[in-house]
Design an enzyme around this catalytic site. Structure first.
Site, PDB file in Angstrom:
ATOM      1  CE  LYS B 194      -3.841   2.204   2.450  1.00  0.00           C
ATOM      2  NZ  LYS B 194      -4.746   2.164   3.615  1.00  0.00           N
ATOM      3  CD  GLU B 200       8.672  -6.888   6.483  1.00  0.00           C
ATOM      4  OE1 GLU B 200       8.331  -5.765   6.021  1.00  0.00           O
ATOM      5  OE2 GLU B 200       8.574  -7.182   7.689  1.00  0.00           O
ATOM      6  N   GLY B 253      -5.336  -2.090   4.759  1.00  0.00           N
ATOM      7  CA  GLY B 253      -4.524  -3.210   4.303  1.00  0.00           C
ATOM      8  C   GLY B 253      -5.222  -4.545   4.487  1.00  0.00           C
ATOM      9  NE  ARG B 254      -7.543  -4.311  10.511  1.00  0.00           N
ATOM     10  CZ  ARG B 254      -6.901  -3.174  10.785  1.00  0.00           C
ATOM     11  NH1 ARG B 254      -5.707  -2.946  10.297  1.00  0.00           N
ATOM     12  NH2 ARG B 254      -7.467  -2.243  11.545  1.00  0.00           N
ATOM     13  CD  GLU B 339      -2.634  -5.552  11.354  1.00  0.00           C
ATOM     14  OE1 GLU B 339      -3.291  -4.968  10.461  1.00  0.00           O
ATOM     15  OE2 GLU B 339      -1.419  -5.801  11.240  1.00  0.00           O
ATOM     16  CG  HIS B 370      -4.849 -36.010  16.288  1.00  0.00           C
ATOM     17  ND1 HIS B 370      -4.794 -37.278  16.796  1.00  0.00           N
ATOM     18  CD2 HIS B 370      -5.889 -36.002  15.420  1.00  0.00           C
ATOM     19  CE1 HIS B 370      -5.744 -38.016  16.252  1.00  0.00           C
ATOM     20  NE2 HIS B 370      -6.424 -37.272  15.410  1.00  0.00           N
ATOM     21  CE  LYS B 498       5.379  -1.051   9.811  1.00  0.00           C
ATOM     22  NZ  LYS B 498       4.537  -1.148   8.592  1.00  0.00           N
TER      23      LYS B 498
END
Lengths: 530, 530
Positions: B194, B200, B253-254, B339, B370, B498
């Site tokens: 964005k 990254e 973003g999400r 978030e 399990h 960050k």
């Protein structure tokens, strides 16, 4: 039931002492939490550095911890574990996974283990000599899956002899994806099931055998191996006797990686890699057995966990390896912790009054930073984090490695440090925001800080360091179980739902009579025309 | 700050009402919890069935819920969301992801969106017509990664035009694995960020461009696409203008899957599949806008979440899709919920007094059974579970499907039903255990039951049903935010760590002065020779 525990009379006499040490411990934790002290406290254990500096700590807490361990007879319990006493007392058996990595153990199991290792090695050597099987398909679930899967994902980057794929889920997606594109004539099925009745593993094995038959394999059982504590059931299933590799009822499923369950790893990563995994765990066993409690990493990690859970009330423990290959480690640990500690009844069969057993979940960083770190920083409570990072410079990608490590250290530091209201106000003012804006916005940018974490530094990601890491957590969980007074080696809660599922598929009317109306509706709608 | 909220005076006048409705709601929830009633309550929403029968419920709770929604001006807030008012008031902007799927929206954004969709489609058509790019490498993280990744994992089983791989983590493992074995001449890089400053994604993009150059690709930028809200930064990076596909600051973003962030899916699964995804979400938008609250699935799911979290004190919400392909859905949802809701300050910038925002985690069944179901059944509290299952018989594997569904229904039923002490005693007696054994063992086999869950039934796993499922949770989270009085669209807590990481790599001494001694030690040890 030949249960190993301190006699009831001694534990009753002891209960006043226990109450006293707990209240001392609680007071010391609350006080340390308030003081926000961060004295450097790094423990070397095997090849790992465990940094507990950003866990609440104080001299008072240390003293209270020693008393707490003594009141719970920690030394006796630790010895009992390694000596093979019946520490799994609800199932009346020992928990001797440490013996599998050849830490000191009762002679009778040592002999069994040596023989089993020799059989495993002979089979691996034979496959290698004959250059058999390019593909291994490992069929297990839970404890028979996470261990091998996690080690494979972590170490597969090294040169491997064979391809390894896993199918665990009963969803057909799992087995069809695992078999997709493989040559059935050049594939070995590894059926991993302690009981050899696990519905997922047996159903997937039958499917894979049929897949082999459909491709014209005449004797698919010749390409099948069983890893099990139930030789008879594996024989009855059709696995040739020489291809059944046993382990024993005293190996819990979630501790079974060290047993013949490691076969798929030995076949792909190599026998010596499997031995290095065991050796790494053995080094941690030695550390756990021999180190004084103040510098004993599993003990100190357990004490932090108990302080965070039972005193400060945290309900989660978050795991963030800053290594993408350790994604599976989070799942392995989730099972280890939540099956071992997810109990409500203590060694005296009474409800536990303390708050115990946090949910354990996580994700590798830096992915996790973009997923749930908002919550870690600014939720009302957040959760303690275990950060795991590797030291190796990884010279091919120095820029990536540098950013990876910096992010790990920065997140850990900021969770602890926090950002108070006054600092936020200053930053907003410097950014030219109006007084009115600052008034309304500043509280939303506050980071309370004082959020504890542990940092584990691996010299590199290898079979040896991974073995040490896994054993570190195994022992940490054991110490927690001692302090909380529970049996970490049983898992009665796993059976109930499984049995109900079997009854549902068998149409057992008696069992179904009591079910709620919604469940009956969906059985009719989703299962009746199956 | 042009913040959208009810005026302070009205909310102050309102505060007594709010206290009253909350205490009514709390009382009704506790009473329903005690009564363990399980009346069938299934809501049809879009193509999904949402079964809330095993969530605590009663007529009293219904009435209190309606009052609670009214006191928090739910209708007004819902309208404000869809109309593009500044519901994200700390960042002074709308949150118009619903407009991206062409639910009614302000005309100005409708035009932008239509143009963007046309550009995306033209690019996809052009690539298809020229038969360009066998491989797509999608480089994003968090909101620019989970959405496309989760949809790809869910639907890739269908015929796909191209291969799609993802790299998110700054760990070099991610990008090297993603590129491994691909032909650089036949690969399109999709850089999804964005801000177009995400460390990254930019670092991985630079690495991939160099990988292309090393292979002799003369103009690697020609094989690069940007999905971003920052066209200028993408241009400066070198992406050709015609290959920049924009979205806007009013797309969180999400929530960005529905925007140009979906490009990689359109290129691989096909344009019509992408449109079906949008259509499925639009159907859920319509349901959410038009249904009365009593039969409104997102509203009712949110009320259960609020009851479980704020009244009954649960600290986790567990997600178990009984479909192996939905593993990524759990991560997508973890980001969405944690978030959005991981905050501590309300719309009046005051600390929230209620307990809000559970940790959200999970795993597909039956693997999860399990792994942590021991904890769900027998931990002191456990956690509510959302079970998700598909209806389709999947005729190729009827045995697997039957077992999968039975396990889902059985776990849900047993978590609710429980197994009381008397029943455990009877079972142990029938199994021939001694009185002494029964006395000691029985408490360990008790399952308290009364543990709530939701069941979501999909007719099949398709782009359309997946779109509906995602929008269902988006709206559920929105309703929770309204009831808890928080802004679900900001994420101030993501920046702090960050920024610290950036300062660490830049050696910003001023920022580092306040750091704890342990962090400074590790910077020296792990970063100084990088």
């Amino acid at each position: 039931m030949n249960k190993l525990r301190l006699s009831d009379s001694s534990s009753l006499q002891n209960s006043e002492t226990v109450n006293k040490v707990w209240s001392d411990f609680e007071r010391s934790v609350r006080s340390a939490h308030q003081k926000r002290c961060a004295d450097t406290r790094i423990i070397r254990a095997a090849d790992l550095d465990i940094d507990l500096s950003l866990q609440h700590n104080s001299q008072e807490m240390n003293d209270a911890s020693v008393a707490l361990l003594e009141a719970h007879h920690f030394n006796t319990m630790r010895q009992a574990l390694f000596r093979g006493e019946h520490v799994n007392w609800t199932e009346d058996r020992p928990a001797l996974h440490t013996a599998l990595r050849q830490s000191p153990a009762p002679e009778v199991v040592s002999a069994q283990i040596a023989e089993s290792l020799a059989c495993m090695k002979a089979f691996v050597d034979q496959c290698n000599a004959r250059n058999q099987f390019r593909n291994i398909v490992h069929l297990g679930i839970g404890g028979s899956d996470w261990g091998p899967r996690m080690v494979w994902e972590s170490l597969r980057g090294h040169e491997t002899r064979r391809k390894l794929r896993f199918a665990a889920n009963i969803d057909a997606q799992a087995i069809t994806t695992a078999l997709d594109g493989l040559d059935p004539r050049d594939t070995l099925l590894v059926i991993a099931s302690k009981s050899f009745t696990t519905i997922e593993s047996i159903t997937n094995a039958k499917y894979a055998l049929q897949w082999m038959r459909n491709a014209g394999v005449e004797d698919p059982y010749a390409q099948t191996v069983a890893l099990t504590a139930n030789r008879k059931a594996a024989q009855a299933f059709g696995v040739p006797d020489a291809q059944i590799f046993e382990f024993w009822d005293w190996v819990g499923g979630r501790y079974s990686l060290w047993s013949s369950i490691g076969m798929s790893l030995a076949l792909t990563l190599g026998w010596s890699t499997f031995l290095q995994l065991l050796a790494g765990a053995r080094d941690m066993d030695t550390h756990f057995m021999d180190s004084p409690v103040q510098t004993n990493a599993p003990v100190q990690m357990a004490l932090s966990a108990v302080a965070n859970t039972s005193v400060l009330g945290y309900s989660s423990q978050v795991i963030c390896p800053y290594d993408a290959r350790l994604a599976g480690f989070v799942m392995w640990l989730q099972q280890l912790e939540m099956e071992s500690l997810g109990k409500s009844v203590d060694e005296n069969s009474r409800p536990i009054r303390l708050h115990i057993s946090p949910a354990v979940w996580g994700m590798p960083g830096t992915d996790s930073q973009h997923t749930f770190f908002q919550w870690l920083h600014q939720d009302q409570t957040g959760a303690p984090v275990d950060f795991i990072v590797r030291r190796s410079a990884d010279c091919q990608h120095p820029e990536h490695q540098r950013l990876l490590v910096a992010n790990c250290l920065a997140q850990r530091a900021t969770l602890w440090q926090g950002k108070p209201l006054e600092q936020v106000r200053q930053e907003l003012a410097q950014a030219g925001r109006s007084e009115d804006d600052i008034e309304k916005l500043a509280p939303h940018l506050v980071h309370p800080g004082n959020r504890p974490s542990t940092l584990i530094v691996l010299p590199e990601l290898s079979a040896h360091t991974l073995g040490s890491l896994l054993a570190l957590y195994e022992h940490k969980v054991f110490v927690q179980s001692v302090l909380w007074g529970i049996n970490p080696f049983d898992q009665w809660g796993v059976e109930f739902g499984k049995n109900m599922a079997r009854r549902m598929t068998q149409g057992d009317q008696q069992a179904l009579g009591d079910l709620d109306a919604s469940t009956r509706y969906w059985m009719q709608s989703l299962l009746s025309d199956g």
